[in-house]
Every structure is written in structure tokens, then in C-alpha cells.
Design an enzyme around this catalytic site. Structure first.
Site, PDB file in Angstrom:
ATOM      1  N   ARG A  90     -33.842 -10.506  -6.439  1.00 61.93           N
ATOM      2  CA  ARG A  90     -32.964  -9.823  -7.409  1.00 61.93           C
ATOM      3  C   ARG A  90     -32.397  -8.522  -6.827  1.00 61.93           C
ATOM      4  O   ARG A  90     -32.256  -7.517  -7.524  1.00 61.93           O
ATOM      5  CB  ARG A  90     -33.675  -9.528  -8.729  1.00 61.93           C
ATOM      6  CG  ARG A  90     -34.488 -10.659  -9.285  1.00 61.93           C
ATOM      7  CD  ARG A  90     -33.685 -11.888  -9.602  1.00 61.93           C
ATOM      8  NE  ARG A  90     -34.567 -12.977 -10.001  1.00 61.93           N
ATOM      9  CZ  ARG A  90     -34.170 -14.234 -10.145  1.00 61.93           C
ATOM     10  NH1 ARG A  90     -32.910 -14.576  -9.931  1.00 61.93           N
ATOM     11  NH2 ARG A  90     -35.016 -15.168 -10.513  1.00 61.93           N
ATOM     12  N   ASN A  98     -44.038 -10.399  -6.164  1.00 59.63           N
ATOM     13  CA  ASN A  98     -44.449 -11.727  -5.702  1.00 59.63           C
ATOM     14  C   ASN A  98     -44.867 -11.534  -4.246  1.00 59.63           C
ATOM     15  O   ASN A  98     -44.140 -11.829  -3.311  1.00 59.63           O
ATOM     16  CB  ASN A  98     -43.294 -12.728  -5.804  1.00 59.63           C
ATOM     17  CG  ASN A  98     -42.946 -13.010  -7.262  1.00 59.63           C
ATOM     18  OD1 ASN A  98     -43.825 -13.034  -8.121  1.00 59.63           O
ATOM     19  ND2 ASN A  98     -41.668 -13.222  -7.543  1.00 59.63           N
ATOM     20  N   GLU A 129     -45.981 -16.537 -13.582  1.00 63.51           N
ATOM     21  CA  GLU A 129     -44.968 -17.264 -12.815  1.00 63.51           C
ATOM     22  C   GLU A 129     -45.571 -17.864 -11.535  1.00 63.51           C
ATOM     23  O   GLU A 129     -45.006 -17.749 -10.442  1.00 63.51           O
ATOM     24  CB  GLU A 129     -43.771 -16.346 -12.501  1.00 63.51           C
ATOM     25  CG  GLU A 129     -43.086 -15.858 -13.778  1.00 63.51           C
ATOM     26  CD  GLU A 129     -41.834 -15.019 -13.553  1.00 63.51           C
ATOM     27  OE1 GLU A 129     -41.708 -14.391 -12.495  1.00 63.51           O
ATOM     28  OE2 GLU A 129     -40.973 -15.005 -14.468  1.00 63.51           O
ATOM     29  N   ARG A 135     -49.531  -5.402 -13.848  1.00 61.20           N
ATOM     30  CA  ARG A 135     -48.358  -5.708 -14.685  1.00 61.20           C
ATOM     31  C   ARG A 135     -48.720  -6.555 -15.904  1.00 61.20           C
ATOM     32  O   ARG A 135     -49.475  -7.530 -15.804  1.00 61.20           O
ATOM     33  CB  ARG A 135     -47.282  -6.416 -13.860  1.00 61.20           C
ATOM     34  CG  ARG A 135     -46.745  -5.543 -12.758  1.00 61.20           C
ATOM     35  CD  ARG A 135     -45.751  -6.286 -11.923  1.00 61.20           C
ATOM     36  NE  ARG A 135     -44.408  -6.253 -12.430  1.00 61.20           N
ATOM     37  CZ  ARG A 135     -43.611  -7.311 -12.540  1.00 61.20           C
ATOM     38  NH1 ARG A 135     -44.067  -8.527 -12.230  1.00 61.20           N
ATOM     39  NH2 ARG A 135     -42.387  -7.190 -12.963  1.00 61.20           N
ATOM     40  N   ASP A 157     -37.769 -10.244 -20.900  1.00 62.16           N
ATOM     41  CA  ASP A 157     -37.544 -10.018 -19.467  1.00 62.16           C
ATOM     42  C   ASP A 157     -36.188  -9.359 -19.210  1.00 62.16           C
ATOM     43  O   ASP A 157     -35.259 -10.029 -18.779  1.00 62.16           O
ATOM     44  CB  ASP A 157     -37.627 -11.368 -18.738  1.00 62.16           C
ATOM     45  CG  ASP A 157     -37.624 -11.215 -17.232  1.00 62.16           C
ATOM     46  OD1 ASP A 157     -37.704 -10.075 -16.759  1.00 62.16           O
ATOM     47  OD2 ASP A 157     -37.549 -12.242 -16.537  1.00 62.16           O
ATOM     48  N   GLU A 182     -30.337  -7.357 -12.835  1.00 59.79           N
ATOM     49  CA  GLU A 182     -30.550  -8.804 -12.757  1.00 59.79           C
ATOM     50  C   GLU A 182     -29.781  -9.575 -13.841  1.00 59.79           C
ATOM     51  O   GLU A 182     -28.959 -10.420 -13.537  1.00 59.79           O
ATOM     52  CB  GLU A 182     -32.049  -9.087 -12.857  1.00 59.79           C
ATOM     53  CG  GLU A 182     -32.374 -10.564 -12.869  1.00 59.79           C
ATOM     54  CD  GLU A 182     -33.862 -10.830 -12.995  1.00 59.79           C
ATOM     55  OE1 GLU A 182     -34.665  -9.886 -12.980  1.00 59.79           O
ATOM     56  OE2 GLU A 182     -34.213 -12.021 -13.111  1.00 59.79           O
ATOM     57  N   GLU A 197     -22.805  -6.344 -23.237  1.00 60.92           N
ATOM     58  CA  GLU A 197     -23.567  -7.041 -24.281  1.00 60.92           C
ATOM     59  C   GLU A 197     -22.644  -7.896 -25.147  1.00 60.92           C
ATOM     60  O   GLU A 197     -22.972  -9.025 -25.504  1.00 60.92           O
ATOM     61  CB  GLU A 197     -24.282  -5.995 -25.156  1.00 60.92           C
ATOM     62  CG  GLU A 197     -25.061  -6.599 -26.316  1.00 60.92           C
ATOM     63  CD  GLU A 197     -25.674  -5.526 -27.219  1.00 60.92           C
ATOM     64  OE1 GLU A 197     -25.134  -4.401 -27.275  1.00 60.92           O
ATOM     65  OE2 GLU A 197     -26.683  -5.832 -27.877  1.00 60.92           O
ATOM     66  N   TRP A 221     -39.736 -22.173 -20.246  1.00 56.46           N
ATOM     67  CA  TRP A 221     -39.645 -20.754 -19.892  1.00 56.46           C
ATOM     68  C   TRP A 221     -39.680 -19.818 -21.108  1.00 56.46           C
ATOM     69  O   TRP A 221     -39.955 -18.632 -20.962  1.00 56.46           O
ATOM     70  CB  TRP A 221     -38.383 -20.491 -19.067  1.00 56.46           C
ATOM     71  CG  TRP A 221     -38.493 -21.052 -17.697  1.00 56.46           C
ATOM     72  CD1 TRP A 221     -38.033 -22.268 -17.271  1.00 56.46           C
ATOM     73  CD2 TRP A 221     -39.159 -20.459 -16.574  1.00 56.46           C
ATOM     74  NE1 TRP A 221     -38.356 -22.452 -15.948  1.00 56.46           N
ATOM     75  CE2 TRP A 221     -39.047 -21.361 -15.489  1.00 56.46           C
ATOM     76  CE3 TRP A 221     -39.835 -19.252 -16.372  1.00 56.46           C
ATOM     77  CZ2 TRP A 221     -39.601 -21.088 -14.232  1.00 56.46           C
ATOM     78  CZ3 TRP A 221     -40.364 -18.986 -15.116  1.00 56.46           C
ATOM     79  CH2 TRP A 221     -40.252 -19.902 -14.069  1.00 56.46           C
TER      80      TRP A 221
HETATM   81  O1  GCW Z   1     -37.170 -11.186 -14.273  1.00 52.13           O
HETATM   82  C1  GCW Z   1     -38.024 -11.981 -13.570  1.00 52.13           C
HETATM   83  C2  GCW Z   1     -37.299 -12.235 -12.298  1.00 52.13           C
HETATM   84  C3  GCW Z   1     -38.204 -12.567 -11.172  1.00 52.13           C
HETATM   85  C4  GCW Z   1     -39.248 -11.470 -11.069  1.00 52.13           C
HETATM   86  C5  GCW Z   1     -40.034 -11.440 -12.372  1.00 52.13           C
HETATM   87  C6  GCW Z   1     -41.054 -10.330 -12.409  1.00 52.13           C
HETATM   88  C7  GCW Z   1     -40.217 -10.606  -9.081  1.00 52.13           C
HETATM   89  O2  GCW Z   1     -36.364 -13.250 -12.531  1.00 52.13           O
HETATM   90  O3  GCW Z   1     -37.422 -12.648 -10.025  1.00 52.13           O
HETATM   91  O4  GCW Z   1     -40.089 -11.658  -9.979  1.00 52.13           O
HETATM   92  O5  GCW Z   1     -39.169 -11.215 -13.432  1.00 52.13           O
HETATM   93  O6  GCW Z   1     -40.748  -9.292 -12.977  1.00 52.13           O
HETATM   94  O7  GCW Z   1     -42.135 -10.500 -11.890  1.00 52.13           O
END
Ligand code: GCW
Length: 733
Positions: A213, A255, A336, A369, A415, A443, A561, A592
């Protein structure tokens, strides 16, 4: 998709430069300078993009004259890296803005060296003995600073002091900002303190040099599996971060690759720490909870296994041997597809604490997190709700985390969508440190190809009152640890700058990085103040420029928006792919959980306590009342909390469907208007940035039409309700 402007790899000299070069050959430079409007020739363009808001262009002669009494000499009370950065920055800023040279002098605190009018840089401990009564009006906390005009031994001095040397550096940046903004510095006695100790950025950089991202080019830290040889950009980044008070940077993707904890990698990491150190930015790492097994040679990563605890201790000790000011770790676990404590039936607190205890003797922190959710949810079950996951996972663990562990919570429960309510977890943790995670990299909000200034959104989140029990409990105070008197807490921004000359890809997107830092330092600042500062620092003080850019920025989130995700439905984008193009159907019929539940009869997620998923029940009682009933729920979050027929009438008096049509048409029109407004600045700013940004706005205008037509067609085909203004059926049928 890529705007033409992004392909321009090599900055071209501006028209102004070219003109100057030609005239220089004719020996007519002086004539030319006199003829050009002052603000244009003070400005530099894309060729100075790496300096972002720290360009220090020359002030006009009359304004510069008002700073004539600024002492011409700097005295340093110490010789640390931080003080030297402070001194050099001061010299650079004054030379750029005032065209004056400041003479440097290092003192070891000997009073005899103070023998002329001086700017004095030093910690309070060193400053106090200089003159009786030289003390700030309030006690300074770590990183706080004091700017004081004072007479010392009869000399006119300007003291820049801090509780720590980092505070002194921040004080110098604040002083230079005042000069850039042409504020009066004649009689200063000003203390500034950070709102919270944690003011970090996270970078989602991979070791191969890509950035998850990231929209501003390749990693400034890594290439081909290693730390880059040339870390010039890292120190430039450190300077930018320090200028807004950011004191920590996590350099790799959450990640995380386990091998970042291998000894050979730690040696490389120490080079990044070296590049940041002169700017007071401490390095941290994202780590994989499975590391003891993945790279450690153990057959387990069970956080309660003593061998695992010993492994973390050894590894952490090794890091601190090489990087004594290492800041700590960030962990993404059970999320994830990442490994996590669930493998062994352990809790997130147990996982966090085993690492916290390894870090504790060194003063390190672990950010754990809260972005933990099941991405294989059964979409057919209407009681399932991803929004509930963070609270469900972490609230029961309140009080179980060690004091150097911090739960890092995304601003909203899903998210980083274009609009979400605040995460109820901010109110759910009272005996646990917390930090808010905001996303600077856009993002879901236009990926820096479209303008979306996020400070107004962040302000809404930070100023939101959770109404815990009877008192006022604003999110900003909860995360700063001020409500429940936590030892630490604060602000984390996912920044993802890259090697692109503009850092984030677009010059205007830099307002988000600047704004994040300013809010982390002082979240009571208004969006208007922040954007005004940023615009003037980045583009100069021409009134038309400041007014136009500030207005565009301030308006941009609501415009984005309006054509991507109105009424709280979430960003109606392709959530399975690039998170950028319109793709409303991609949210549905998968695990998801970013559902908007649009069907032929209506749209929105029923998250009520009465008939829905019960998510609203995670908020304190007064907030529940705000969201639970249609009568109280604000229009802009309606579809986040309620499933309603398309004909439902909003507080605004419009039906939901008509609002969706109208907002898309209005938003797309506003985006066309951005081009017109930007064109009005031709000649007021440097040619290179003018052209670059114009190309971006032209592109955004087309994208907004694409969004408008895609979403309007989709919703019309679902609802079969015509647009009262006849646009949708006419355009798309
Ligand atoms: O928003 C999502 C993103 C992922 C990201 C994840 C996170 C790094 O699409 O790319 O991973 O959140 O915050 O862990």
C-alpha cells in the site's frame, strides 16, 4: 490508471530556471530578478521536492528585516548529534529565509563563551545555570521545549531549550517555522509540550524494496533483500519527521518477514538507526510472532513456553547490543493469515507479554495490533460482523497487558474506509495502554492519485466524545493515556513514503504526513490551522495560493467521500484487488466482512442491538443512543449502522437513493471544479509543481466521472428506482 505526471521520473528545470539561465548568459540576471514577482522567485519547484515543507525560501526583504535582531551567533551547550543537527538546521533555515549567516560555536557549557548576543541551544540542565531565574514557566516533559528571549550576562539571547536534547531540536524547528510563517519572535517565552509520548510512523516496507500500500515509489530502506547502501533519503526523512515531532519509525511491513530478527539483518538495521539518530527518530521493527520457530530453531512459538521466552530475551539483548536506542516491536498476529497465539490456545496478552518482558530491561515497547479478525466469515449469517472483532478480541483482556505493551487500534472498526465511526475499543480499554493507528498512505482514499486531505477526518475521530460514564472522554485523551492515567500511549501513522521525489507520490499528499505529525504533537490544532501552515511552508504566502490550496485540501475528503462511499456504506471499491477502482459488488458474498448488504430492497448493515449484529452495544450508553435509532443516527453513518429501504428519508429530507445519485453527481462536478480552481494559480507558483498537480487534478476529474457512472448504474440496476433528476437513466440506460 497512472497519471501521466507520475511517469515523469526526471524533474525538469522550471521555466523560471530556464529563463534565468538564458539571461545569465546575457549578463542581465539582476534586471530579470527585479522584474519577477517576489513570491515566484522565492519558490522552488519539484527539484526541491525532497525538502517538502522545509524549503526555507527567502522572505521578502521587508519581512526579513523584521528579524534583524535575531542574534547572529549560536552557542551550543554540548556537542551531541542532536544538538549539532539543531545547530545546522538553524543555520540552514536562517540562511535560506533571511539570507544571513549564523556563526557557530560549540561550548561545553562554559559561561565565558557567552560573550556576545547569541542563540543558545541546550537542555534545561545546561541552560539554568547560565543566569539566575532562567526557568521555564512550566515544567517540561520529555520532548517538550521552551523558547525564551532573555538577557544573559547582559547579552541579548534567544534560548531554545528542552527537557531532552530532542526537545531542543524540536524547539529549533518550531522557531524556524515561526520565521517561515512570519510570526513575531521578539519577546518569546513559550513552552510547547507533546500531547503524548508515542508519536510514531509505521512503514509497510518489504525487504525486496516494495511497499505494501505504498504509492510513492520503492522503499527508502530496503532493496533486494537488504538494507540499501545509500541511506541519504532516510536521513532526509528523519529530518522531515523530526520537524513535526515524530520520534519513532517502524521500518518494515507489519506482514513481517521473520528474518528481520536474524543477527545479520540486525547489523544492517543498525545503519538505518544511524541515519535516523541525528534527528531523534528511533527505529523499531515489525516482527512475526512465529519467529522462535521460523528462524529460531525451536519446535514451538508458544508464548508460555520458557524456551520461547528465553529466545525472545536473547534476540532482544542482541538487538540492543547493536542498537542501544532501539524502540521496540510491532506485532500483527492472528490476522489475515499471520501466525498468532491462537495456535496454542493462548491470549493476545500472553503473546504480547512474553515479548514485552524481553524488551522491558532495555526500555523497549511492544505495539500489539488490534486489527485481528476472521476473514473467512460466513456472509450468509446476518449476525456475523467484522466490525465487532477488535473489541471482542481485546476488551476482555483489559488489564492483562504489561506496562510496556500498547494495543494499537485502527481509527475505525473495519479498515481505513473513507468514513467509519470510531472504534469502540478506545472506550473498552481502561487498564491497558493504547495508541491510535491512522493511515497517512491513502489506501482506500485515492492512493495519492486523487486529493484527499485526511486531517479533517482524523480530527473528527480524535475529537469524538466516547461519554464513558458521566465525564467528557475524547478519543484523543483516551489514546494519550490521559483519561485513565496510563504510563504511555499516543499516535501511530502508517506513512509509506517512498523513493519518489515527492515522497508520497503527490506534492499535495504531503499535507497528510505533515498533518499527522502536527496532530500527534497537538491534536487540539484545527484542520484549518494545519493546512494553512503546511501550504505556506510548502508554497509560500501568496494569498491566492494559500486560500486556493487550503480550500481545495479542506474540501477534498468530503468530495472523495461523495463519489466513493456516501452515507457510511464504506468505500465502494474493489476490496479484493487494488482498493482503488469502483467495485461495489466485490464486498459481498465473501468472507472479508466489508459488507454493505445492498440488495433489491435496501442497503446498509444492520448493526443495531435491537435487530442487528449488536455491534452498537460495544459503545458506552450515550454513544449507543446516538447510533441505535434511525431518529438519532447521523446521515453520514446511516448505512454503517442500519439497513434501510432506498426510499428511506434522511434527516436532510432526501431519500437514500436520491442522496446517492446526487452526491455522486455533485462530487464528480466538484472534482471538475478542482481543475478550474487549480488553473487559477497559474503563474502564482513554480511551473513544475503547477503542471504536475494540474495533471493529477485532470486525471482525478476523469476518475470521479468513472466512479459516478459505475456506482449510479449499479445502484439503479439493484433498486430500479430512477434518479428524480433524470441523469442516471439517461446517461446509463
Ligand atoms: O488495510 C489492510 C491492507 C493490508 C494491510 C492490513 C493491515 C499490511 O489492505 O495491506 O496489511 O490492512 O493493516 O494489516
Amino acid at each position: 490508471m497512472t497519471p501521466q505526471a507520475q511517469n515523469r521520473a526526471i524533474p525538469r528545470p522550471t521555466r523560471y530556471c530556464r529563463v534565468l539561465l538564458g539571461l545569465a548568459a546575457l549578463g542581465a540576471v539582476a534586471v530579470c530578478l527585479a522584474a519577477l514577482p517576489p513570491l515566484v522567485h522565492a519558490e522552488t519547484g519539484i527539484e526541491n521536492a525532497d525538502e517538502a515543507w522545509l524549503r526555507y525560501p527567502a522572505l521578502d526583504a521587508q519581512t526579513a528585516k523584521t528579524y534583524d535582531r535575531l542574534p547572529p551567533r549560536v552557542v551550543l551547550l554540548g556537542d551531541s548529534l542532536l544538538l549539532k543537527s539543531a545547530e545546522q538546521e538553524l543555520m540552514r533555515g536562517v540562511a535560506g529565509m533571511l539570507g544571513r549567516t549564523i556563526e557557530g560555536e560549540v561550548s561545553q557549557g562554559k559561561m565565558s563563551l557567552l560573550s556576545a548576543n547569541s542563540i543558545v541551544l541546550g537542555t534545561l540542565e545546561k541552560v539554568r545555570p547560565l543566569e539566575a531565574g532562567l526557568s521555564p514557566p512550566e515544567e517540561l516533559r520529555a520532548d517538550g521545549f521552551w523558547l525564551k528571549s532573555a538577557r544573559i550576562h547582559g547579552f541579548v539571547c534567544l534560548v531554545v531549550s528542552g527537557a531532552t536534547e530532542r526537545g531542543v531540536l524540536y524547539g529549533v524547528f518550531a522557531l524556524l517555522r515561526k520565521i517561515s510563517l512570519t510570526e513575531n519572535i521578539a519577546a518569546l517565552d513559550e513552552v510547547q509540550q507533546p500531547y503524548a509520548p508515542i508519536r510514531w510512523v509505521n512503514q509497510w516496507d518489504n525487504l525486496d524494496g516494495s511497499i505494501e500500500r505504498g504509492y510513492g515509489g520503492r522503499s527508502i530502506f530496503f532493496a533486494d533483500g537488504k538494507v540499501r547502501n545509500d541511506l541519504t533519503r532516510v536521513s532526509q526523512y528523519g529530518r522531515l519527521l523530526a520537524s513535526v515531532g515524530i520520534n519513532g519509525c517502524t521500518v518494515n511491513n507489519v506482514n513481517a518477514q521473520a528474518r528481520v530478527l536474524e543477527p545479520s539483518f540486525i547489523a544492517e538495521l543498525s545503519r538505518i538507526a544511524d541515519a535516523f539518530r541525528p534527528w531523534g527518530v528511533q527505529v523499531s521493527l515489525s516482527v512475526d510472532l512465529g519467529s522462535p520457530k521460523l528462524i529460531g530453531g525451536l519446535d514451538t512459538f508458544d508464548p508460555l513456553d520458557p524456551r520461547v521466552a528465553a529466545w525472545w530475551r536473547n534476540r532482544v539483548d542482541e538487538i540492543y547490543r547493536q542498537i542501544p536506542d532501539f524502540d521496540g516491536f510491532v506485532v500483527k498476529a492472528d490476522s489475515e493469515g499471520r501466525l498468532g497465539p491462537s495456535t496454542y490456545g493462548r491470549t493476545h496478552a500472553e503473546a504480547a507479554n512474553v515479548i514485552a518482558r524481553a524488551l522491558k530491561p532495555h526500555g523497549g515497547l511492544i505495539f500489539y495490533r488490534a486489527f485481528v479478525y476472521n476473514h473467512h466469515l460466513d456472509w450468509r449469517d446476518l449476525t456475523n460482523d467484522r466490525a465487532k472483532a477488535a473489541y471482542d478480541n481485546f476488551q476482555p483482556l483489559d488489564g492483562a497487558f504489561d506496562d510496556n505493551a500498547i494495543v494499537q487500534i485502527k481509527n475505525g472498526p473495519i479498515d481505513f474506509q473513507v468514513r467509519e465511526p470510531v472504534s469502540p475499543l478506545f472506550a473498552g480499554l481502561r487498564r491497558t495502554n493504547q495508541a491510535i493507528e491512522l493511515q497517512i498512505t491513502q489506501e482506500y482514499t485515492g492512493q495519492q492519485r486523487q486529493l484527499c486531505f485526511l486531517v479533517p477526518m482524523w480530527k473528527e475521530v480524535l475529537d469524538f466524545d466516547m461519554h464513558i460514564e458521566s465525564g467528557e472522554t475524547l478519543v484523543r485523551n483516551l489514546v494519550a493515556g490521559r483519561v485513565f492515567h496510563r504510563p504511555t500511549g499516543g499516535f501511530v501513522g502508517v506513512s509509506n513514503v517512498g523513493l519518489d521525489a515527492n515522497w508520497l507520490g503527490s506534492p499535495l499528499a504531503m499535507a497528510n504526513l505533515y498533518g499527522f505529525g502536527r496532530l500527534a504533537w497537538n491534536p487540539t490544532l484545527s484542520a484549518e490551522t494545519i493546512v494553512d501552515e503546511w501550504t505556506r511552508l510548502s508554497f509560500g504566502s501568496d494569498r491566492a495560493v494559500v486560500q486556493t490550496i487550503s480550500a481545495l485540501q479542506l474540501h477534498s475528503w468530503s468530495v472523495y467521500e461523495s463519489y466513493t462511499g456516501p452515507l457510511g456504506a464504506g468505500t465502494l471499491t474493489n476490496i479484493l484487488g487494488n482498493h482503488y477502482d469502483p467495485g461495489p459488488e466485490s464486498s459481498e458474498r465473501n468472507g472479508w466482512g466489508q459488507w454493505h448488504r445492498a440488495d433489491p430492497s435496501g442497503i446498509g448493515m444492520d448493526r443495531t442491538i435491537a435487530t442487528g449484529t449488536g455491534f452498537i452495544g460495544q459503545y458506552p450508553a450515550r454513544v449507543q443512543k446516538l447510533y441505535e435509532t434511525l431518529a438519532n443516527c447521523p446521515d453520514n453513518l446511516l448505512l454503517f449502522f442500519h439497513h434501510v429501504p432506498y426510499t428511506h428519508v434522511l434527516h436532510s429530507g432526501k431519500t437514500v437513493i436520491q442522496h446517492i445519485y446526487d452526491s455522486h453527481y455533485e462530487g464528480a462536478e466538484e472534482a471538475q471544479n478542482f481543475v478550474v480552481r487549480w488553473r487559477s494559480l497559474e503563474g502564482h507558483i513554480d511551473e513544475s509543481r503547477y503542471r504536475d498537480i494540474l495533471a493529477r487534478f485532470e486525471y482525478q476529474a476523469q476518475e470521479a466521472v468513472l466512479w459516478r457512472d459505475t456506482i449510479c448504474r449499479w445502484i439503479y440496476e439493484l433498486s430500479h428506482i430512477r434518479d428524480a433528476k433524470g441523469r442516471v437513466a439517461e446517461t446509463n440506460r
